[in-house]
Design an enzyme around this catalytic site. Structure first.
Site, PDB file in Angstrom:
ATOM      1  N   ASP A 169       0.857  -1.189   0.000  1.00  0.00           N
ATOM      2  CA  ASP A 169       0.000   0.000   0.000  1.00  0.00           C
ATOM      3  C   ASP A 169       0.895   1.242   0.000  1.00  0.00           C
ATOM      4  OD1 ASP A 169      -3.226   0.405   1.114  1.00  0.00           O
ATOM      5  OD2 ASP A 169      -1.889   2.149   1.013  1.00  0.00           O
ATOM      6  N   ALA A 193      -6.568   1.485  -5.134  1.00  0.00           N
ATOM      7  CA  ALA A 193      -7.239   2.362  -6.102  1.00  0.00           C
ATOM      8  C   ALA A 193      -7.514   3.703  -5.445  1.00  0.00           C
ATOM      9  CB  ALA A 193      -8.561   1.745  -6.550  1.00  0.00           C
ATOM     10  N   THR A 202     -15.930  -2.412  -9.395  1.00  0.00           N
ATOM     11  CA  THR A 202     -17.173  -1.835  -8.871  1.00  0.00           C
ATOM     12  C   THR A 202     -18.342  -2.067  -9.826  1.00  0.00           C
ATOM     13  OG1 THR A 202     -18.220   0.297  -8.446  1.00  0.00           O
ATOM     14  CG2 THR A 202     -16.346   0.343  -9.898  1.00  0.00           C
ATOM     15  N   ASP A 203     -19.563  -2.012  -9.299  1.00  0.00           N
ATOM     16  CA  ASP A 203     -20.748  -2.071 -10.157  1.00  0.00           C
ATOM     17  C   ASP A 203     -20.932  -0.763 -10.933  1.00  0.00           C
ATOM     18  OD1 ASP A 203     -21.554  -0.452  -8.033  1.00  0.00           O
ATOM     19  OD2 ASP A 203     -23.333  -1.628  -7.526  1.00  0.00           O
ATOM     20  N   GLU A 204     -20.184   0.285 -10.539  1.00  0.00           N
ATOM     21  CA  GLU A 204     -20.367   1.579 -11.214  1.00  0.00           C
ATOM     22  C   GLU A 204     -19.903   1.539 -12.676  1.00  0.00           C
ATOM     23  OE1 GLU A 204     -19.337   5.032  -8.887  1.00  0.00           O
ATOM     24  OE2 GLU A 204     -19.550   3.899  -7.027  1.00  0.00           O
ATOM     25  N   TYR A 210     -14.109   8.284 -11.960  1.00  0.00           N
ATOM     26  CA  TYR A 210     -13.786   7.080 -11.158  1.00  0.00           C
ATOM     27  C   TYR A 210     -14.210   5.817 -11.889  1.00  0.00           C
ATOM     28  CZ  TYR A 210     -14.552   3.363  -7.733  1.00  0.00           C
ATOM     29  OH  TYR A 210     -14.578   2.141  -7.096  1.00  0.00           O
ATOM     30  N   LYS A 267     -11.986   2.694 -13.477  1.00  0.00           N
ATOM     31  CA  LYS A 267     -12.139   1.300 -13.059  1.00  0.00           C
ATOM     32  C   LYS A 267     -12.514   0.428 -14.267  1.00  0.00           C
ATOM     33  CE  LYS A 267     -11.880  -0.261  -9.452  1.00  0.00           C
ATOM     34  NZ  LYS A 267     -10.706  -0.762  -8.656  1.00  0.00           N
ATOM     35  N   ASN A 298     -20.002  -0.827  -0.431  1.00  0.00           N
ATOM     36  CA  ASN A 298     -19.693  -1.459   0.851  1.00  0.00           C
ATOM     37  C   ASN A 298     -19.929  -0.488   2.002  1.00  0.00           C
ATOM     38  OD1 ASN A 298     -17.153  -3.951   0.536  1.00  0.00           O
ATOM     39  ND2 ASN A 298     -18.376  -3.181  -1.143  1.00  0.00           N
ATOM     40  N   LYS A 350     -17.131   8.969   3.191  1.00  0.00           N
ATOM     41  CA  LYS A 350     -18.138   8.208   2.451  1.00  0.00           C
ATOM     42  C   LYS A 350     -19.470   8.319   3.190  1.00  0.00           C
ATOM     43  CE  LYS A 350     -15.027   6.733  -0.551  1.00  0.00           C
ATOM     44  NZ  LYS A 350     -14.591   5.418  -0.933  1.00  0.00           N
ATOM     45  N   TYR A 376     -27.457  14.428  -0.840  1.00  0.00           N
ATOM     46  CA  TYR A 376     -27.349  14.965  -2.204  1.00  0.00           C
ATOM     47  C   TYR A 376     -28.721  14.942  -2.900  1.00  0.00           C
ATOM     48  CZ  TYR A 376     -22.189  14.480  -2.036  1.00  0.00           C
ATOM     49  OH  TYR A 376     -20.862  14.579  -1.728  1.00  0.00           O
ATOM     50  N   GLY A 396     -24.044  14.536 -12.640  1.00  0.00           N
ATOM     51  CA  GLY A 396     -24.133  13.233 -13.314  1.00  0.00           C
ATOM     52  C   GLY A 396     -24.389  12.085 -12.358  1.00  0.00           C
TER      53      GLY A 396
HETATM   54  P1  NAD Z   1     -10.019   2.934  -0.075  1.00  0.00           P
HETATM   55  O1  NAD Z   1      -9.955   4.260  -0.742  1.00  0.00           O
HETATM   56  O2  NAD Z   1     -10.565   2.847   1.306  1.00  0.00           O
HETATM   57  O3  NAD Z   1      -8.564   2.304  -0.015  1.00  0.00           O
HETATM   58  C1  NAD Z   1      -7.683   2.309  -1.109  1.00  0.00           C
HETATM   59  C2  NAD Z   1      -6.308   1.901  -0.625  1.00  0.00           C
HETATM   60  O4  NAD Z   1      -5.440   1.880  -1.767  1.00  0.00           O
HETATM   61  C3  NAD Z   1      -5.706   2.871   0.400  1.00  0.00           C
HETATM   62  O5  NAD Z   1      -5.134   2.168   1.476  1.00  0.00           O
HETATM   63  C4  NAD Z   1      -4.645   3.607  -0.405  1.00  0.00           C
HETATM   64  O6  NAD Z   1      -3.519   4.005   0.372  1.00  0.00           O
HETATM   65  C5  NAD Z   1      -4.240   2.548  -1.432  1.00  0.00           C
HETATM   66  N1  NAD Z   1      -3.688   3.166  -2.642  1.00  0.00           N
HETATM   67  C6  NAD Z   1      -4.204   4.213  -3.345  1.00  0.00           C
HETATM   68  N2  NAD Z   1      -3.389   4.532  -4.356  1.00  0.00           N
HETATM   69  C7  NAD Z   1      -2.355   3.650  -4.308  1.00  0.00           C
HETATM   70  C8  NAD Z   1      -1.196   3.450  -5.102  1.00  0.00           C
HETATM   71  N3  NAD Z   1      -0.928   4.230  -6.157  1.00  0.00           N
HETATM   72  N4  NAD Z   1      -0.360   2.443  -4.775  1.00  0.00           N
HETATM   73  C9  NAD Z   1      -0.615   1.647  -3.705  1.00  0.00           C
HETATM   74  N5  NAD Z   1      -1.669   1.807  -2.898  1.00  0.00           N
HETATM   75  C10 NAD Z   1      -2.537   2.792  -3.208  1.00  0.00           C
HETATM   76  O7  NAD Z   1     -10.805   1.985  -1.058  1.00  0.00           O
HETATM   77  P2  NAD Z   1     -11.824   0.806  -0.721  1.00  0.00           P
HETATM   78  O8  NAD Z   1     -13.153   1.381  -0.471  1.00  0.00           O
HETATM   79  O9  NAD Z   1     -11.208  -0.098   0.280  1.00  0.00           O
HETATM   80  O10 NAD Z   1     -11.882   0.071  -2.132  1.00  0.00           O
HETATM   81  C11 NAD Z   1     -10.988  -0.984  -2.455  1.00  0.00           C
HETATM   82  C12 NAD Z   1     -11.231  -1.442  -3.874  1.00  0.00           C
HETATM   83  O11 NAD Z   1     -12.580  -1.860  -4.013  1.00  0.00           O
HETATM   84  C13 NAD Z   1     -11.011  -0.343  -4.918  1.00  0.00           C
HETATM   85  O12 NAD Z   1     -10.392  -0.927  -6.029  1.00  0.00           O
HETATM   86  C14 NAD Z   1     -12.408   0.135  -5.243  1.00  0.00           C
HETATM   87  O13 NAD Z   1     -12.470   0.607  -6.565  1.00  0.00           O
HETATM   88  C15 NAD Z   1     -13.190  -1.149  -5.077  1.00  0.00           C
HETATM   89  N6  NAD Z   1     -14.615  -0.939  -4.711  1.00  0.00           N
HETATM   90  C16 NAD Z   1     -14.942  -0.296  -3.552  1.00  0.00           C
HETATM   91  C17 NAD Z   1     -16.292  -0.149  -3.213  1.00  0.00           C
HETATM   92  C18 NAD Z   1     -16.712   0.502  -1.914  1.00  0.00           C
HETATM   93  O14 NAD Z   1     -17.934   0.590  -1.658  1.00  0.00           O
HETATM   94  N7  NAD Z   1     -15.796   0.956  -1.053  1.00  0.00           N
HETATM   95  C19 NAD Z   1     -17.291  -0.617  -4.071  1.00  0.00           C
HETATM   96  C20 NAD Z   1     -16.908  -1.239  -5.250  1.00  0.00           C
HETATM   97  C21 NAD Z   1     -15.571  -1.422  -5.549  1.00  0.00           C
END
Ligand code: NAD
Length: 361
Positions: A32, A82, A133-135, A158, A162, A188, A197, A215, A292
């Site tokens: 990370d 991400a 993601t479903d987005e 975003y 993805k 989530n 969030k 919103y 949007g």
């Molecule tokens: P988050 O933003 O809480 O965590 C992302 C993590 O990635 C952080 O710890 C950050 O430090 C790390 N990171 C960011 N850029 C980085 C880089 N360049 N190199 C290494 N590490 C990096 O995200 P999340 O909510 O835990 O989501 C995790 C994954 O699940 C993502 O890929 C997101 O697209 C996907 N996702 C999340 C949700 C949701 O509801 N949270 C829904 C669908 C998909």
């Protein structure tokens, strides 16, 4: 197995790491970059476990990624790192292209080089599991749900980044034979969710006596997935899922945003009443909508249920109550984040509220 979790200090990644250390025999390496969204305190419960390791590295740094992979020799790479916040992607999309697109490309290249050099048994066992993601599927009308064959139609920076990363993963599977698996999940929620969030933001603002910014008219619908149900699904997918397969993961819990906020207020009224005895619902405030803003997402999770036997264990009501109780008991985790990072600043209004594509649909 040895599982390399990118983004393991984020919301879902840290839940996955805690789950694997507590409930499996797997070894875990978290990779990370520790951006604003990371909280190492979310990993503190497992940080001293001998099966757990951490490396700070950027997924765009090919040399660092290659070193981490060669040193750890993973059986599975679960790629969660991400940039994940839609509002931030509207204000500043560049980081989303770097991390989500270039970072995924870098991870795929490194995984491919490593996988090619593995002996046959380990080569057959290896999986590159991409979390999306479903987005990417766009927005639904009043009915229907996204399946694994729904066409992609991303509409925010975003979701577009993805979607691009999903296509790269799929291409590395088709073109190079890399054993990839892709999962697309719905929104989530749960413990350790960064308080910018919606659900944690509403809880901490309610407790702070602030307005609760909903919103638009709060009519957008999301299909809520408790994070601990999600990480059980991820484990099922990388342990038993077929290479080249995609799985949608959802909590079967569609709710309008305004109903989520009202449910949160009702829970807080019961578990932590306001000193003046009035309802937290009086703090609800309708604010300018996200440009949007997709109307509705819903996941059809039939495939993962039928093929891998996964189903969510939490209903929306039980998951939300667990979440509220966790935030009430863990102010020591979220208060410093609010103080340090201005997490509740309103973002994502930089563009016209009626984007060109939006107006034309
Ligand atoms: P988050 O933003 O809480 O965590 C992302 C993590 O990635 C952080 O710890 C950050 O430090 C790390 N990171 C960011 N850029 C980085 C880089 N360049 N190199 C290494 N590490 C990096 O995200 P999340 O909510 O835990 O989501 C995790 C994954 O699940 C993502 O890929 C997101 O697209 C996907 N996702 C999340 C949700 C949701 O509801 N949270 C829904 C669908 C998909």
């Amino acid at each position: 197995m040895r599982i390399l979790v990118t983004g393991g200090a984020g919301f879902i990644g840290s839940a996955l790491v805690r789950h694997l250390i507590r409930h499996s025999g797997h070894e875990v390496l978290t990779l990370d970059a520790l951006t604003y969204a990371a909280t190492l305190t979310a990993l503190a419960p497992v940080a001293d476990d001998p099966r757990y390791r951490f490396v700070q590295a950027d997924v765009c740094d090919a040399a660092a990624v290659g070193r981490a992979i060669r040193g750890f020799r993973p059986d599975v790479i679960t790629h969660l790192a991400a940039e994940s916040h839609v509002d931030r992607s509207i204000d500043a999309p560049a980081a989303f292209i770097d991390t989500n697109v270039v970072g995924t490309f870098t991870m795929l290249n490194a995984a491919h080089a490593y996988w090619q050099g593995l002996p046959p048994v380990e080569r057959a066992r290896f999986r590159f599991h991409h979390i999306s993601t479903d987005e990417v599927f766009g927005s639904l009308g009043d009915t229907g749900a996204f399946t694994e064959s729904t066409p992609y139609d991303p509409r925010s920076p975003y979701s577009a980044s993805k979607a691009a990363s999903d296509h790269l993963v799929s291409a590395w599977g088709h073109s190079y034979g890399l054993p990839v698996i892709l999962t697309n999940c719905s929104n989530n929620y749960g413990p350790y969710h960064f308080p910018e969030k919606m659900i944690p933001l509403m809880i901490v603002k309610a407790l702070g006596g602030e307005r609760l910014p909903v919103y638009g008219r709060g009519e957008n619908v999301r299909d809520w997935l408790y994070v601990e149900d999600h990480v059980r699904a991820l484990q099922a997918v990388f342990e038993r899922g077929a290479p080249g397969r995609r799985y949608n993961i959802g909590g079967n819990a569609e709710r309008r945003n305004i109903d989520v906020v009202r449910a949160l207020c009702a829970l807080l009224d019961r578990l932590h009443p306001r000193p003046d005895g009035r309802s937290y619902a009086g703090q609800i405030d309708f604010v300018a909508d996200r440009p949007g803003h997709d109307l509705r997402y819903a996941i059809d999770a039939t495939r993962i249920r039928e093929e891998l036997g996964w189903a969510p264990q939490e209903s929306f009501e039980t998951g939300l109550e667990k979440t509220v109780r966790w935030y009430l008991a863990n102010a020591d985790w979220w208060r410093p984040i609010l103080a340090e990072r201005a997490a509740d600043q309103r973002r994502g209004l930089a563009q016209s509220p009626n984007g060109f594509f939006n107006a034309s649909r």
